[in-house]
Each structure stands twice: as structure tokens, then as C-alpha cells.
Motif scaffolding. Structure first.
Motif, mmCIF file in Angstrom:
data_model
loop_
_atom_site.group_PDB
_atom_site.id
_atom_site.type_symbol
_atom_site.label_atom_id
_atom_site.label_comp_id
_atom_site.label_asym_id
_atom_site.label_seq_id
_atom_site.Cartn_x
_atom_site.Cartn_y
_atom_site.Cartn_z
ATOM 1 N N UNK A 191 3.372 5.393 3.735
ATOM 2 C CA UNK A 191 2.708 5.050 4.993
ATOM 3 C C UNK A 191 3.387 3.856 5.653
ATOM 4 N N UNK A 192 3.788 2.876 4.842
ATOM 5 C CA UNK A 192 4.507 1.717 5.394
ATOM 6 C C UNK A 192 5.823 2.162 6.033
ATOM 7 N N UNK A 193 6.511 3.071 5.370
ATOM 8 C CA UNK A 193 7.784 3.544 5.912
ATOM 9 C C UNK A 193 7.581 4.258 7.251
ATOM 10 N N UNK A 194 6.499 5.040 7.360
ATOM 11 C CA UNK A 194 6.220 5.718 8.627
ATOM 12 C C UNK A 194 5.937 4.708 9.739
ATOM 13 N N UNK A 195 5.285 3.594 9.380
ATOM 14 C CA UNK A 195 5.048 2.542 10.376
ATOM 15 C C UNK A 195 6.386 1.957 10.829
ATOM 16 N N UNK A 196 7.233 1.604 9.889
ATOM 17 C CA UNK A 196 8.514 0.974 10.228
ATOM 18 C C UNK A 196 9.411 1.922 11.005
ATOM 19 N N UNK A 197 9.246 3.218 10.775
ATOM 20 C CA UNK A 197 10.033 4.203 11.531
ATOM 21 C C UNK A 197 9.442 4.474 12.910
ATOM 22 N N UNK A 198 8.275 3.930 13.175
ATOM 23 C CA UNK A 198 7.631 4.119 14.478
ATOM 24 C C UNK A 198 6.880 5.434 14.601
ATOM 25 N N UNK A 199 6.647 6.134 13.496
ATOM 26 C CA UNK A 199 5.950 7.411 13.563
ATOM 27 C C UNK A 199 4.435 7.252 13.650
ATOM 28 N N UNK A 200 3.912 6.184 13.081
ATOM 29 C CA UNK A 200 2.471 5.942 13.152
ATOM 30 C C UNK A 200 2.228 4.524 13.638
ATOM 31 N N UNK A 201 1.031 4.322 14.220
ATOM 32 C CA UNK A 201 0.663 3.011 14.762
ATOM 33 C C UNK A 201 -0.580 2.445 14.087
ATOM 34 N N UNK A 202 -1.010 3.066 12.984
ATOM 35 C CA UNK A 202 -2.143 2.573 12.209
ATOM 36 C C UNK A 202 -2.096 3.221 10.843
ATOM 37 N N UNK A 203 -2.743 2.584 9.887
ATOM 38 C CA UNK A 203 -2.897 3.127 8.544
ATOM 39 C C UNK A 203 -4.386 3.157 8.235
ATOM 40 N N UNK A 204 -4.825 4.244 7.587
ATOM 41 C CA UNK A 204 -6.239 4.406 7.265
ATOM 42 C C UNK A 204 -6.400 4.623 5.765
ATOM 43 N N UNK A 205 -7.318 3.889 5.173
ATOM 44 C CA UNK A 205 -7.591 4.022 3.744
ATOM 45 C C UNK A 205 -8.324 5.323 3.464
ATOM 46 N N UNK A 206 -7.862 6.029 2.435
ATOM 47 C CA UNK A 206 -8.549 7.212 1.960
ATOM 48 C C UNK A 206 -9.311 6.903 0.686
ATOM 49 N N UNK A 207 -9.157 7.787 -0.311
ATOM 50 C CA UNK A 207 -9.896 7.656 -1.569
ATOM 51 C C UNK A 207 -9.029 6.933 -2.592
ATOM 52 N N UNK A 208 -8.827 5.636 -2.386
ATOM 53 C CA UNK A 208 -8.065 4.822 -3.328
ATOM 54 C C UNK A 208 -8.572 3.398 -3.266
ATOM 55 N N UNK A 209 -8.198 2.609 -4.259
ATOM 56 C CA UNK A 209 -8.641 1.225 -4.294
ATOM 57 C C UNK A 209 -7.904 0.429 -3.226
ATOM 58 N N UNK A 210 -8.605 -0.563 -2.662
ATOM 59 C CA UNK A 210 -8.008 -1.378 -1.603
ATOM 60 C C UNK A 210 -6.737 -2.071 -2.069
ATOM 61 N N UNK A 211 -6.706 -2.572 -3.321
ATOM 62 C CA UNK A 211 -5.506 -3.250 -3.829
ATOM 63 C C UNK A 211 -4.305 -2.313 -3.833
ATOM 64 N N UNK A 212 -4.533 -1.047 -4.217
ATOM 65 C CA UNK A 212 -3.424 -0.085 -4.240
ATOM 66 C C UNK A 212 -2.931 0.230 -2.837
ATOM 67 N N UNK A 213 -3.827 0.201 -1.865
ATOM 68 C CA UNK A 213 -3.419 0.438 -0.481
ATOM 69 C C UNK A 213 -2.597 -0.722 0.055
ATOM 70 N N UNK A 214 -3.042 -1.959 -0.230
ATOM 71 C CA UNK A 214 -2.438 -3.129 0.419
ATOM 72 C C UNK A 214 -1.193 -3.649 -0.298
ATOM 73 N N UNK A 215 -1.058 -3.394 -1.599
ATOM 74 C CA UNK A 215 0.067 -3.981 -2.344
ATOM 75 C C UNK A 215 1.422 -3.634 -1.734
#
Length: 459
Positions: free
Chosen positions: A240-264
Motif C-alpha cells: 500500500x505504501x508503494x502504491x502511494x509513492x507511485x501516485x496510484x492511491x491517495x489514501x490508505x484504509x485499515x482492514x482486518x489487521x492490527x494497527x501496529x502491522x498497518x503502520x510499521x
């Protein structure tokens, strides 16, 4: 309210009384709840004629209840009992219109009853809404009550989120990487926001699990991009971070995972989404009965923030409030409203207030320390002798630490029936952060808040 009635002997033909009443949408919800009349013609989200506007027609018996209010409180007043009411409806009243209800004594009947003419008119154009006739038994004894108290009512409706959604829908759909949406709640929230035109989701995670969740929820993934990441949840977030840096997405949304795993992965200095400020979390709370949204920060990321972190917490929240069209008024909370050297949060609050005065925090008013009561209640603020533009009117509540923030946000949600939209700020793009227990409205509102914040950053 003072009530003074009139007995039969005090009444004469020609006596009259009247009542003005602005019909609100909350009136219609209260009437629906108390009467059991859930006719969608009377509710704000109905558009039965397909003209793009909700009907918001006031129920006929709600309009007629204004007559009962005049009879029971003014003429004849307290102690009056109905015998008969005739009603003829000529036009419809709607939420947002002011009505004038008038009753006039026609005659005193031989059996002790009184006949009265009854009308309800719309004030804006004097249109006759209702006419009729009432027969009542006047009160047998004189009553004068100095004060009548009834319990206050708060309609559990989330008008502020409805307004945010209305502002977000015309915006271009926000391309959003949804990380590990492999349960019904997280996937359903993303797909609901897509159907509303708020986001364009790209689903990232174990494709088999996501498809299984969709099948169990009866959701159709046709036309939605799904990227299979069979590895760890952190790997999905890194993508998801790579898609942001490539300009493909402009937001990230948390699904079914722990917040620490999303943000690390987002905190990685080389491949993450850091842009200078610390990551901070904001709850945008729609609290029934409050005149505007209330923000609580930080309640999910920074456990025991120091002063520099609190500066970023304040600034991120102010920036978000401006994106939502709010006038930012930051109340920095402590247990007291005076500086106490033994209470670190009171010292930090005073420093943040002075830093805002010196321009180190920009875009809004910052005041502290404030206790919870005098931050949000004008009466409590005045009792403590607090002045200024924030005390009693704070719409951003900066808490001393994560414990306090989490408790405050959950108290608002589970006791005050608030809905909360969660967002992480300080990253290159807004990060939509929802809890597994969040409702569909919370998830949808979180997407709307992210879209509005992104739109302001893009201008």
C-alpha cells in the motif's frame, strides 16, 4: 414554563390563544419514535417522488398536536380534557417551516363543555394547513404553576456526518488502498464507501480470504481491483505504501489487521510515508445534541506524548478541522484548569497555549489547561471565571495520553451514542483507521473525512 389556566366561568366567546412552532427534522424523528409511524414520507432520507430531495412532510397528527398544546397549556389550559376534535387538512407542512396554531372559543355548551375553532397556518405565506373544531372539558379549578419540568430529549441522529457525506459525494472518488479487508466489517465498509462514490478501493491482501469474506457477506467484487499478497499483513501494508509513492492511491484504509502491522511499514524512513510530523490519530465524533463535530486526539497511537509530540497532535487536528470547514478551537485537557507543577499535563497545556500565541501552532485557537467540564460547557467555564474563545466551546480535545483519549472516545460512543470517524494524520496521505466494532456509518464517515482532507491538501 409558567402555566395559568382558565376555568369555565372565566371563558367567553371570542377568547383566543396561539402558539408559534418551528418544525424541525428532529421533531419528525421524535414523533416517529413515539407514535410508531415510520412512514418514510416524514423522514429526512426519503425521496419517494424521485425529484432528488427528501420530502420531510410533517405528519398530519404532529401538526394537529400543536392544537392540543395550546388547549393544554393556554386556553383553557392545565387540566383541560378532550371530548372531540374535527380536523380538515388543506396543505402539508414540512420540516423547516414555522407554523402558527390558533384556537378561539366559539361557545359554552350546556353540559359544561366548550367548543373552540382551531387552525394551523404557515407563517411564511399564511397558507391554511389545518382547520377544525375542538370540544373540551375546561379545568374545574384554578391552577397556576410556576415551573413545569419534563425530561430533555436528544435525538440519536448523526447530522454532522450526514453533512460531511453530502460535501464529500461531489468530490472525485478517492483512490484508496484497503489493506487486508478479509472480514465482513472492513470489506463491507470499503464497498459501502465505493457505492457512495467516496472512494475507489484497491483491495490488498490474501485474495482467497477477501473473496471468501465477500461471498459470506453477499458482496460483489466485480470491477474492483484486487491485489493478491499471500505473505504477511505487513507485506500488504508495505505494498500500500508503494502504491502511494507511485501516485496510484491517495489514501490508505485499515482492514482486518492490527494497527501496529498497518503502520510499521509506513514509518520506514526509505519506503514509508513519513513527511516530517509525527503520526497522530484523530477521532472525529458526531455526538448527538452537540452543535458541531467534536475531535478527540490522540486516542490510538501516541501512548504518553511529550511536548513536541503534542505540538504535532494539535497542528494535525487543526489542519483536519479546517479541511472539514470547522473553526478550530483546541482545548488542551488536564485534571484542572490551572497550572499545577505536580501535574505534567497542566504544564504541557499551558506551554501549548503560549506556543499558539507565538505562532508555533497555527490555524486555530489553543487554550489550556482546561478540565473537561469547562472545555465543553460554557456555564462551567464562566463559573471558573474562564474567558476567551475556547473555554466552554472547544471542538478539539487534546488529551494527556492514550488512556484518557481512548476512554473519552469510547464514553462518547457507548454512553453518549456518538459515531466516530478515525483518521491517522502526519503521513503522506490520510490513513483511515477503523475499529472492528465500528458501524457502517463510522466507516463511511471516516472515508468522507479522508476525502475532504485530501481535497483541501490538493488545492
Amino acid at each position: 414554563m409558567q402555566l395559568t389556566n382558565r376555568t369555565l366561568d372565566e371563558l367567553a366567546p371570542g377568547d383566543s390563544a396561539e402558539l408559534r412552532r418551528l418544525v424541525t427534522q428532529d421533531d419528525l424523528y421524535v414523533f416517529a419514535a413515539s407514535s410508531g409511524n415510520y412512514n418514510p414520507m416524514h423522514l429526512s432520507d426519503s425521496d419517494l417522488d424521485g425529484n432528488g430531495e427528501s420530502e420531510r412532510v410533517a405528519p398530519g397528527m404532529f401538526v394537529a398536536s400543536l392544537i392540543s398544546a395550546v388547549l393544554g397549556t393556554q386556553l383553557p389550559g392545565a387540566g383541560t380534557l378532550y371530548r372531540r376534535q374535527v380536523l380538515d387538512f388543506h396543505q402539508r407542512a414540512h420540516a423547516g417551516e414555522e407554523l402558527l396554531c390558533r384556537v378561539q372559543v366559539r361557545e359554552k355548551l350546556g353540559d359544561g363543555h366548550v367548543r373552540l375553532a382551531t387552525t394551523v397556518r404557515r407563517l411564511s405565506d399564511d397558507a391554511l394547513i389545518l382547520s377544525g373544531e375542538a370540544e373540551v372539558l375546561p379545568p374545574p379549578t384554578k391552577i397556576s404553576l410556576q415551573q413545569v419540568e419534563v425530561p430533555g430529549l436528544i435525538v440519536q441522529r448523526h447530522r454532522h456526518f450526514e453533512a460531511l457525506l453530502a460535501r464529500a459525494r461531489p468530490l472525485p472518488a478517492l483512490p484508496t488502498a484497503v489493506v487486508c479487508p478479509d472480514d465482513a466489517n472492513s470489506l463491507g465498509g470499503a464497498l459501502l464507501a465505493a457505492r457512495e462514490g467516496i472512494i475507489t478501493p484497491i483491495l490488498i491482501g490474501r485474495a482467497e480470504a477477501i473473496r471468501k469474506a465477500a461471498a459470506e457477506a453477499g458482496e460483489d467484487l466485480s470491477g474492483i481491483e484486487l491485489i493478491d499478497v499471500p505473505g504477511s499483513e505487513e507485506a500488504a501494508s508495505a505494498l500500500a505504501c508503494r502504491l502511494v509513492l507511485e501516485g496510484r492511491v491517495a489514501a490508505v484504509m485499515k482492514g482486518h489487521l492490527h494497527t501496529d502491522d498497518l503502520l510499521k511499514p509506513m514509518l520506514d524512513k526509505a519506503t514509508g510515508l513519513r513527511v516530517g510530523r509525527r503520526f497522530t490519530h484523530v477521532f472525529v465524533m458526531d455526538v448527538p445534541g452537540q452543535p458541531e463535530p467534536v475531535m478527540v486526539t490522540d486516542a490510538a497511537i501516541n501512548i504518553a506524548p511529550d511536548l513536541p509530540t503534542k505540538v504535532d497532535i494539535c497542528q494535525n487536528a487543526i489542519d483536519l478541522a479546517l479541511s472539514l470547514g470547522m473553526e478550530p478551537r483546541v482545548g488542551v485537557l488536564s485534571a484542572v484548569e490551572t497550572v499545577n507543577p505536580a501535574i505534567q499535563s497542566s504544564i504541557d497545556a499551558a506551554l501549548l497555549s503560549k506556543m499558539a500565541d507565538r505562532g508555533q501552532i497555527r490555524g486555530g485557537q489553543v487554550e489550556g489547561p482546561l478540565a473537561m467540564d469547562n472545555a465543553v460547557d460554557m456555564g462551567a467555564a464562566r463559573t471558573k471565571g474562564l474567558r476567551g474563545g475556547v473555554a466552554g466551546r472547544a471542538n478539539i480535545l487534546v488529551v494527556p495520553g492514550l488512556d484518557a483519549g481512548n476512554m473519552l472516545a469510547k464514553q462518547l460512543a457507548f454512553i453518549s451514542h456518538a459515531e466516530g470517524a478515525g483518521l491517522v494524520l502526519g503521513a503522506r496521505v490520510p490513513v483511515i483507521l477503523n475499529s472492528r466494532s465500528d458501524s457502517a456509518m463510522s466507516r463511511l464517515a471516516s472515508c468522507a473525512v479522508a476525502a475532504l482532507h485530501n481535497a483541501r491538501g490538493a488545492t
